[in-house]
Design a protein around this motif. Structure first.
Motif, PDB file in Angstrom:
ATOM      1  N   ALA A 159       1.037  -1.290  -0.099  1.00  0.00           N
ATOM      2  CA  ALA A 159      -0.282  -0.048   0.025  1.00  0.00           C
ATOM      3  C   ALA A 159       1.221   1.711   0.036  1.00  0.00           C
ATOM      4  CB  ALA A 159      -0.899   0.083   1.348  1.00  0.00           C
ATOM      5  N   VAL A 160       0.444   1.933  -0.602  1.00  0.00           N
ATOM      6  CA  VAL A 160       0.937   3.545  -0.851  1.00  0.00           C
ATOM      7  C   VAL A 160       0.121   4.289  -0.067  1.00  0.00           C
ATOM      8  CG1 VAL A 160       2.351   3.335  -2.970  1.00  0.00           C
ATOM      9  CG2 VAL A 160      -0.089   3.758  -2.925  1.00  0.00           C
ATOM     10  N   THR A 161       0.902   5.240   0.885  1.00  0.00           N
ATOM     11  CA  THR A 161      -0.045   6.172   1.899  1.00  0.00           C
ATOM     12  C   THR A 161       0.747   7.210   2.114  1.00  0.00           C
ATOM     13  OG1 THR A 161      -0.584   6.721   4.482  1.00  0.00           O
ATOM     14  CG2 THR A 161       1.518   5.047   4.048  1.00  0.00           C
ATOM     15  N   TYR A 162      -0.508   8.706   2.375  1.00  0.00           N
ATOM     16  CA  TYR A 162       0.554   9.893   2.462  1.00  0.00           C
ATOM     17  C   TYR A 162       1.282   9.835   4.140  1.00  0.00           C
ATOM     18  CZ  TYR A 162      -2.250  11.524  -1.189  1.00  0.00           C
ATOM     19  OH  TYR A 162      -2.792  12.138  -2.396  1.00  0.00           O
ATOM     20  N   SER A 163       1.447   9.155   5.121  1.00  0.00           N
ATOM     21  CA  SER A 163       1.669   9.308   6.061  1.00  0.00           C
ATOM     22  C   SER A 163       1.551   8.059   7.651  1.00  0.00           C
ATOM     23  CB  SER A 163       1.700  10.511   6.999  1.00  0.00           C
ATOM     24  OG  SER A 163       0.261  10.861   7.448  1.00  0.00           O
ATOM     25  N   VAL A 164       2.277   7.647   8.280  1.00  0.00           N
ATOM     26  CA  VAL A 164       1.745   6.324   8.700  1.00  0.00           C
ATOM     27  C   VAL A 164       2.937   6.650   9.619  1.00  0.00           C
ATOM     28  CG1 VAL A 164       3.848   4.563   7.133  1.00  0.00           C
ATOM     29  CG2 VAL A 164       1.514   3.498   9.057  1.00  0.00           C
ATOM     30  N   SER A 165       3.298   6.223  11.532  1.00  0.00           N
ATOM     31  CA  SER A 165       4.182   6.343  12.389  1.00  0.00           C
ATOM     32  C   SER A 165       4.865   5.474  12.174  1.00  0.00           C
ATOM     33  CB  SER A 165       3.153   6.297  13.404  1.00  0.00           C
ATOM     34  OG  SER A 165       2.734   5.014  13.580  1.00  0.00           O
ATOM     35  N   ARG A 166       6.242   5.235  12.753  1.00  0.00           N
ATOM     36  CA  ARG A 166       6.828   3.957  12.589  1.00  0.00           C
ATOM     37  C   ARG A 166       6.989   3.024  13.023  1.00  0.00           C
ATOM     38  NH1 ARG A 166      10.536   3.126   9.110  1.00  0.00           N
ATOM     39  NH2 ARG A 166      11.182   5.744   9.014  1.00  0.00           N
ATOM     40  N   LEU A 167       6.474   2.978  14.475  1.00  0.00           N
ATOM     41  CA  LEU A 167       4.866   1.783  15.150  1.00  0.00           C
ATOM     42  C   LEU A 167       4.598   0.772  13.994  1.00  0.00           C
ATOM     43  CD1 LEU A 167       5.077   0.297  17.574  1.00  0.00           C
ATOM     44  CD2 LEU A 167       3.337   1.445  18.580  1.00  0.00           C
ATOM     45  N   SER A 168       3.720   1.290  13.441  1.00  0.00           N
ATOM     46  CA  SER A 168       2.952   1.022  12.546  1.00  0.00           C
ATOM     47  C   SER A 168       3.107   0.353  11.003  1.00  0.00           C
ATOM     48  CB  SER A 168       1.636   2.219  11.450  1.00  0.00           C
ATOM     49  OG  SER A 168       1.039   2.916  12.740  1.00  0.00           O
ATOM     50  N   GLU A 169       4.465   1.281  10.335  1.00  0.00           N
ATOM     51  CA  GLU A 169       5.413   0.049  10.067  1.00  0.00           C
ATOM     52  C   GLU A 169       6.088  -1.131  10.228  1.00  0.00           C
ATOM     53  OE1 GLU A 169       6.911   3.740   6.828  1.00  0.00           O
ATOM     54  OE2 GLU A 169       7.769   3.714   8.521  1.00  0.00           O
TER      55      GLU A 169
END
Length: 505
Positions: A329-339
């Motif tokens: 998935a491509v996303t505009y922003s995601v937290s490091r923990l979520s990654e």
């Protein structure tokens, strides 16, 4: 000048025609709102700013507030609630919650008869014992109030002390004095109240009307208010009555452990097994429609681009769960923990159109890909404007309508730390996702057939909206973050992040 305290007629006898030149002054709890208790709004502020411990502190002091309220004075009880909720909190945080969280709950409890009269008048004033800082944003933005008079709270160093400013809580004579100070020589035409402590200010109006307690009355529908509530924030789904507040406090430790277990299952198990693991752990996934088969790399064919409506950052994960295979998935922003905990590959968009287009094309050459072109989530039945970039990159487009259900906690935030979003979603007792695969976009409706990228994006938005019975809008990510967090929602590099700058997708 007004009626005596014994002869106020009820609100249903008040005429609402030809009131364009009249001024109305109305109480809040029990008058403009059906509910007569303001506890739940204090509880929302306490939880959203101070978390579970502040909510527990408020809940422990609530019996004392109730005793003082009913057996000593309204003012004394309200002072306890204000202190328990506000002491030590940043004023900016309180204003943020009042703007982004409380309106959704206030708007669901507007009294129909009071609103009929209040909305008919040309000048509107809200006069309440609640802290002005709590009610002003909703009253002005969603009730179109011209003036809001409420209890003022002392501040020091940008924080609320929890102590009430003079002349004190606006009940009884204090309400009447506040109204006189605001209107001076002018006498309002209508005064609306619901209890004897409202009588002093109602007596100063030309007409006074009582709103009798009718908890069974149905609230005004949102579409009847001056503007709809499209964006709202906050973690709690339900109104935190004292019982619900206690239940929430007791559930959070259990729910967090359950969330960790669910996230571990989704992250560690092979994707074909995640669907069954989720069902075993109480997460319901419903799949509708016929998804396309995976593209064989040996064929040299470009992958399919799944165009998803955006409800939470977990949308691509539940898409992968429905397909039984991981979809990047491509996303505009995601937290490091979520990654870190994500079971699928996530790639951040740079907001540089040329770079993002090249990256998406490269990913499509490797296989299928998911994108949420709204750029941010929306909780209400609306779709935000779809970015048209995706339509320029491939004609292999499959719209996917995503719907979720949460009973206790929202899995999105604009003001808070997005790293907790998946945890809050999975902390719900039985969260659910419905994934509906729509028909692949016909070739004649793609850019390859001569359609513009904006036409393609708008068409897919309409198709998904029709499937979900949602309404299309032209609002964007910037509109959402300006409304909820006071910024544009732009995520910058870590070295350039300013303290206390809210971010998210």
């Amino acid at each position: 000048m007004g009626s005596t305290t014994e002869t106020f007629p009820t609100i249903d006898s008040c005429l609402s025609t030809n009131r364009e030149n009249d001024t109305v002054v109305a109480d809040m709890d029990g008058t403009l709102l059906i509910g007569r208790s303001s506890f739940l709004y204090f509880a929302l502020v306490a939880f959203e700013i101070g978390g579970i411990l502040r909510l527990l502190f408020l809940l422990l002091l609530t019996p004392l507030a109730g005793l003082l309220y009913y057996f000593v004075s309204e003012s004394a009880g309200i002072r306890v609630l204000i202190f328990a909720t506000f002491a030590g909190m940043r004023v900016s945080d309180i204003e943020s919650v009042a703007r982004a969280v409380l309106p959704k709950f206030y708007a669901s409890d507007v009294h129909p008869e009071s609103w009929r009269v209040f909305s008919a008048c040309g000048k509107r004033c809200v006069l309440t014992a609640n802290p002005r800082i709590m009610v002003e944003a909703f009253s002005k933005d969603f009730l179109a109030a011209d003036l809001v008079l409420g209890t003022e709270v002392e501040t020091w160093g940008g924080r609320a002390t929890g102590v009430v400013k003079g002349p004190g809580v606006l009940v009884g004579k204090n309400k009447a004095e506040a109204m006189k100070a605001a209107f001076r020589e002018r006498v309002p035409e209508i005064g609306l109240g619901d209890r004897h402590t409202d009588f002093p200010f109602m007596n100063l109006c030309k007409e006074g009307y009582i709103v009798p307690p009718k908890p069974e009355v149905k609230a005004v529908t949102i579409d009847k208010l001056p503007k709809p509530i499209i964006f709202h924030d906050g973690r709690l789904v339900q109104k935190p009555s004292p019982f619900m507040a206690l239940l929430t406090i007791l559930w959070i430790p259990v729910g967090f452990l359950l969330a960790c277990l669910r996230i571990a299952a989704g992250s560690l198990l092979p994707m074909p097994l995640v669907y069954y693991a989720f069902w075993a752990l109480g997460v319901r996934v419903t799949v509708k429609g016929t998804p396309p088969p995976p593209v064989k790399k040996s064929s040299g064919q470009s992958g399919v681009l799944f165009i998803c409506s955006h409800r939470t950052l977990l949308d691509p994960i539940f898409l992968s769960t429905a397909l039984g295979r991981p979809i990047p998935a491509v996303t505009y922003s995601v937290s490091r923990l979520s990654e870190i905990i994500s079971p699928i590959k996530t790639v951040r968009l740079s907001r540089d159109r040329a770079k993002d287009a090249a990256m998406i094309k490269k990913l499509l050459q490797e296989g299928d890909l998911a994108i949420c072109p709204e750029g941010t989530t929306c909780r209400e039945p609306f779709l935000l404007r779809f970015s048209s970039l995706f339509a320029e990159l491939t004609d292999e487009l499959v719209p996917v309508a995503m719907v979720n259900r949460m009973s206790m906690f929202h899995g999105t935030t604009a003001r808070g730390w997005k790293g907790m979003d998946p945890f809050y979603f999975f902390m719900n007792p039985s969260p659910a996702y419905e994934v509906t695969f729509l028909n692949k976009l016909p070739n004649e409706l793609t850019c390859g057939a001569g359609k513009s990228s904006h036409e393609v994006a708008n068409y897919i938005q309409r198709v998904i909206a029709a499937t979900l019975s949602y309404e299309c809008t032209t609002f964007t990510r910037k509109d959402k973050y300006r409304a909820l967090a006071g910024n544009d929602g732009i995520v910058v590099e870590k070295s350039r992040i300013k303290p206390n700058q809210a971010m998210g997708c």
